[in-house]
Each structure stands twice: as structure tokens, then as C-alpha cells.
Write a protein that holds these residues in place. Sequence first.
Motif, PDB file in Angstrom:
ATOM      1  N   GLY A   4       5.175  28.426 -43.841  1.00  0.00           N
ATOM      2  CA  GLY A   4       5.948  28.890 -42.696  1.00  0.00           C
ATOM      3  C   GLY A   4       6.505  27.769 -41.849  1.00  0.00           C
ATOM      4  O   GLY A   4       5.902  26.696 -41.719  1.00  0.00           O
ATOM      5  N   LEU A   5       7.666  28.022 -41.265  1.00  0.00           N
ATOM      6  CA  LEU A   5       8.339  27.110 -40.347  1.00  0.00           C
ATOM      7  C   LEU A   5       8.459  27.824 -39.004  1.00  0.00           C
ATOM      8  O   LEU A   5       8.942  28.960 -38.950  1.00  0.00           O
ATOM      9  CB  LEU A   5       9.726  26.767 -40.884  1.00  0.00           C
ATOM     10  CG  LEU A   5      10.584  25.795 -40.076  1.00  0.00           C
ATOM     11  CD1 LEU A   5       9.999  24.380 -40.144  1.00  0.00           C
ATOM     12  CD2 LEU A   5      12.020  25.803 -40.601  1.00  0.00           C
ATOM     13  N   ALA A   6       8.005  27.197 -37.925  1.00  0.00           N
ATOM     14  CA  ALA A   6       7.973  27.879 -36.632  1.00  0.00           C
ATOM     15  C   ALA A   6       8.376  26.954 -35.491  1.00  0.00           C
ATOM     16  O   ALA A   6       8.190  25.739 -35.555  1.00  0.00           O
ATOM     17  CB  ALA A   6       6.579  28.446 -36.366  1.00  0.00           C
ATOM     18  N   ILE A   7       8.907  27.575 -34.439  1.00  0.00           N
ATOM     19  CA  ILE A   7       9.192  26.898 -33.176  1.00  0.00           C
ATOM     20  C   ILE A   7       8.736  27.810 -32.049  1.00  0.00           C
ATOM     21  O   ILE A   7       8.463  28.992 -32.263  1.00  0.00           O
ATOM     22  CB  ILE A   7      10.691  26.583 -32.998  1.00  0.00           C
ATOM     23  CG1 ILE A   7      11.498  27.886 -32.969  1.00  0.00           C
ATOM     24  CG2 ILE A   7      11.186  25.658 -34.092  1.00  0.00           C
ATOM     25  CD1 ILE A   7      12.940  27.709 -32.528  1.00  0.00           C
ATOM     26  N   THR A   8       8.671  27.279 -30.840  1.00  0.00           N
ATOM     27  CA  THR A   8       8.320  28.107 -29.697  1.00  0.00           C
ATOM     28  C   THR A   8       9.582  28.570 -28.968  1.00  0.00           C
ATOM     29  O   THR A   8      10.635  27.946 -29.054  1.00  0.00           O
ATOM     30  CB  THR A   8       7.428  27.348 -28.698  1.00  0.00           C
ATOM     31  OG1 THR A   8       8.101  26.155 -28.282  1.00  0.00           O
ATOM     32  CG2 THR A   8       6.091  27.013 -29.323  1.00  0.00           C
ATOM     33  N   VAL A   9       9.442  29.681 -28.257  1.00  0.00           N
ATOM     34  CA  VAL A   9      10.484  30.170 -27.348  1.00  0.00           C
ATOM     35  C   VAL A   9       9.963  29.930 -25.937  1.00  0.00           C
ATOM     36  O   VAL A   9       8.884  30.410 -25.578  1.00  0.00           O
ATOM     37  CB  VAL A   9      10.767  31.668 -27.569  1.00  0.00           C
ATOM     38  CG1 VAL A   9      11.783  32.180 -26.545  1.00  0.00           C
ATOM     39  CG2 VAL A   9      11.264  31.901 -28.988  1.00  0.00           C
ATOM     40  N   LYS A  10      10.716  29.184 -25.139  1.00  0.00           N
ATOM     41  CA  LYS A  10      10.249  28.778 -23.818  1.00  0.00           C
ATOM     42  C   LYS A  10      10.972  29.521 -22.705  1.00  0.00           C
ATOM     43  O   LYS A  10      12.093  29.990 -22.880  1.00  0.00           O
ATOM     44  CB  LYS A  10      10.439  27.272 -23.648  1.00  0.00           C
ATOM     45  CG  LYS A  10       9.679  26.447 -24.674  1.00  0.00           C
ATOM     46  CD  LYS A  10       9.925  24.961 -24.484  1.00  0.00           C
ATOM     47  CE  LYS A  10       9.177  24.147 -25.535  1.00  0.00           C
ATOM     48  NZ  LYS A  10       9.388  22.687 -25.372  1.00  0.00           N
ATOM     49  N   ASP A  11      10.291  29.625 -21.569  1.00  0.00           N
ATOM     50  CA  ASP A  11      10.936  30.225 -20.410  1.00  0.00           C
ATOM     51  C   ASP A  11      11.842  29.201 -19.750  1.00  0.00           C
ATOM     52  O   ASP A  11      12.004  28.072 -20.234  1.00  0.00           O
ATOM     53  CB  ASP A  11       9.898  30.798 -19.436  1.00  0.00           C
ATOM     54  CG  ASP A  11       9.000  29.719 -18.829  1.00  0.00           C
ATOM     55  OD1 ASP A  11       9.349  28.517 -18.904  1.00  0.00           O
ATOM     56  OD2 ASP A  11       7.944  30.069 -18.282  1.00  0.00           O
ATOM     57  N   LEU A  12      12.432  29.574 -18.625  1.00  0.00           N
ATOM     58  CA  LEU A  12      13.416  28.696 -17.975  1.00  0.00           C
ATOM     59  C   LEU A  12      12.788  27.449 -17.385  1.00  0.00           C
ATOM     60  O   LEU A  12      13.479  26.484 -17.057  1.00  0.00           O
ATOM     61  CB  LEU A  12      14.154  29.485 -16.887  1.00  0.00           C
ATOM     62  CG  LEU A  12      14.913  30.720 -17.392  1.00  0.00           C
ATOM     63  CD1 LEU A  12      15.625  31.409 -16.245  1.00  0.00           C
ATOM     64  CD2 LEU A  12      15.902  30.332 -18.486  1.00  0.00           C
ATOM     65  N   GLU A  13      11.445  27.444 -17.261  1.00  0.00           N
ATOM     66  CA  GLU A  13      10.750  26.272 -16.741  1.00  0.00           C
ATOM     67  C   GLU A  13      10.180  25.411 -17.866  1.00  0.00           C
ATOM     68  O   GLU A  13       9.489  24.424 -17.618  1.00  0.00           O
ATOM     69  CB  GLU A  13       9.634  26.709 -15.799  1.00  0.00           C
ATOM     70  CG  GLU A  13      10.151  27.437 -14.556  1.00  0.00           C
ATOM     71  CD  GLU A  13       9.033  27.893 -13.649  1.00  0.00           C
ATOM     72  OE1 GLU A  13       7.850  27.810 -14.073  1.00  0.00           O
ATOM     73  OE2 GLU A  13       9.320  28.324 -12.526  1.00  0.00           O
ATOM     74  N   GLY A  14      10.454  25.814 -19.105  1.00  0.00           N
ATOM     75  CA  GLY A  14      10.003  25.017 -20.242  1.00  0.00           C
ATOM     76  C   GLY A  14       8.628  25.363 -20.768  1.00  0.00           C
ATOM     77  O   GLY A  14       8.094  24.641 -21.615  1.00  0.00           O
ATOM     78  N   LYS A  15       8.039  26.456 -20.306  1.00  0.00           N
ATOM     79  CA  LYS A  15       6.720  26.867 -20.782  1.00  0.00           C
ATOM     80  C   LYS A  15       6.875  27.772 -22.002  1.00  0.00           C
ATOM     81  O   LYS A  15       7.690  28.687 -22.015  1.00  0.00           O
ATOM     82  CB  LYS A  15       5.970  27.618 -19.685  1.00  0.00           C
ATOM     83  CG  LYS A  15       4.583  28.090 -20.104  1.00  0.00           C
ATOM     84  CD  LYS A  15       3.896  28.836 -18.979  1.00  0.00           C
ATOM     85  CE  LYS A  15       2.525  29.327 -19.411  1.00  0.00           C
ATOM     86  NZ  LYS A  15       1.842  30.090 -18.331  1.00  0.00           N
ATOM     87  N   ALA A  16       6.081  27.512 -23.034  1.00  0.00           N
ATOM     88  CA  ALA A  16       6.153  28.308 -24.259  1.00  0.00           C
ATOM     89  C   ALA A  16       5.619  29.722 -24.008  1.00  0.00           C
ATOM     90  O   ALA A  16       4.479  29.899 -23.574  1.00  0.00           O
ATOM     91  CB  ALA A  16       5.352  27.647 -25.370  1.00  0.00           C
ATOM     92  N   LEU A  17       6.451  30.715 -24.268  1.00  0.00           N
ATOM     93  CA  LEU A  17       6.055  32.104 -24.095  1.00  0.00           C
ATOM     94  C   LEU A  17       5.603  32.743 -25.406  1.00  0.00           C
ATOM     95  O   LEU A  17       4.742  33.608 -25.417  1.00  0.00           O
ATOM     96  CB  LEU A  17       7.235  32.912 -23.536  1.00  0.00           C
ATOM     97  CG  LEU A  17       7.751  32.526 -22.164  1.00  0.00           C
ATOM     98  CD1 LEU A  17       8.970  33.364 -21.826  1.00  0.00           C
ATOM     99  CD2 LEU A  17       6.660  32.713 -21.108  1.00  0.00           C
ATOM    100  N   ALA A  18       6.223  32.326 -26.494  1.00  0.00           N
ATOM    101  CA  ALA A  18       5.949  32.914 -27.803  1.00  0.00           C
ATOM    102  C   ALA A  18       6.422  31.942 -28.863  1.00  0.00           C
ATOM    103  O   ALA A  18       6.989  30.886 -28.555  1.00  0.00           O
ATOM    104  CB  ALA A  18       6.674  34.262 -27.941  1.00  0.00           C
TER     105      ALA A  18
END
Length: 253
Positions: free
Chosen positions: A204-218
Motif C-alpha cells: 500500500g501507498l498512503a498519505i495523510t489528509v491535513k486540516d487547515l492548520e497542518g494537523k493530520a486528520l486521516a
Amino acid sequence: MASPDSESFVRTFARGLQVIESLGRSKLGMNIAGVAEDTGLSRSVVKRYLLTLTDLGYTNAAGRGYALTPKALNLGLSYFYSLPFWRQAQLELEELSQSIQQSCAMSILDGNEIVYVVRIPTYKILRSSPTLGSRLPANAVSMGRALLAESEQEVIDGFLATAALKRLTNQTITDREKLRTEIERTREQGYAWVDAELDEAICGLAITVKDLEGKALAAINISLPAGQITREQAVEKYLGPLRRTGSTIRSAL
């Protein structure tokens, strides 16, 4: 977080949730004695909770026992609906999956596990294909590795100290310092690549999705058949589309 000994801890509510979770682990329903044994509550207490849940429509009589009703889905779906990016993620991952003809997913980190919140399969490459709510050990999958890499150092340290690093395949990293190195490498390169550590047939290849402040949400990922593609090939072919999908999901925030 309130502890069971805190004045703000509502024991009756907590016990009701215990009963619901206990029934959720059974495929055929459970009787009062079974729920009592599973939860550690007395039979009289369990009986009162089951009768209350039945009156509310969350359980019903199933033979000699009780089972959850479809209304119980509302409790779990409420979490999905509360995620600000959930609906957008479904649409974007469906589009990504269709364009690359590979399975895609989104998950969140919960303790030492990941929990699937979106799953778009194309064909079955796992022996037991994950569904919404499925849990997998965070250390052995790309989305878990990506989320750990974006976590605070105390979270990483806690994970490495408490996670049961079971050998699931010959490739599973069970050495804690080696896993720490892989987590650090993931943070530096901005993506996670995990090859045949959960199942010999999948990478698997994965990345994070971050909020507007740069914190990883998922985290979002693309699942691929192991042995048919290298890390370099996967990065070249799929990392760009995966990052564009992540950016579009982030825009929904």
C-alpha cells in the motif's frame, strides 16, 4: 478525559455502551448471562439495560437472547457524518479508484489501530476485505504508518511501547527500533509504503489528509497487489494522483 473514579464519569451511561458493544461482537445475539459474562456486569443490571435498549428500539429479542437492530447503525453513522470531509472523501476516492482501477480507502488512527471510514474496493486482494469500521494494526499498514509519522512524538513513543507487534507475514516489522526508523523515514519522504506486512498479497501507498492548520486528520491510500509493483514504480505512477485527491478532500474543509 474523565476516569471511572471521577465525579464527572457517568457509570450508568458507560455500562449501557458496554452492553451495546458486547452485542455488537456477537453475530447470533446473546442472552443475559452471555452479556453479563462478557461485560462483567451482574445479570440483573444487564437485564435492565437490555429492556431499556429494547424499549428505545436499539435491541430486540432474538430467540432466547437479544440482538442489535438496524437503529443501532445510527450510533456509528453519526461519527461518519460528523467528519467534515467524509462525503467529499467518498466521492473523490471513488473517482480516483475508477481512474486508476485500484482499491482506495481512508482511515483514522484510534489507539494502536486504524479504523476504515471509507473503502472503495475494485477486487479482493485481502483474505478478509476491510469494510467501514474495520480495524487493522497501525504498524502493518500504509495508512497507519502515515498517520503515526504525522503524530506527536509522545504518541509515537506510546505506540512503540504498547503496540503488540505481531508477525503477520515474513515481512512484518516487529523490531521496535526498526519500526521507529521506518516511521521517521515516512515523515521525511511525505508518504508511506508498506509491502506485504499485513498480508503477503498486498502492498500500500498512503498519505495523510491535513486540516487547515497542518494537523493530520486521516490517511488515504491505494492498495496494490504485492510482487507486481515496486516502491519506485508505485510512487512514480500513483503518488501524484493520490496527493491531488488528498488536496481536493482538504479543500472540503
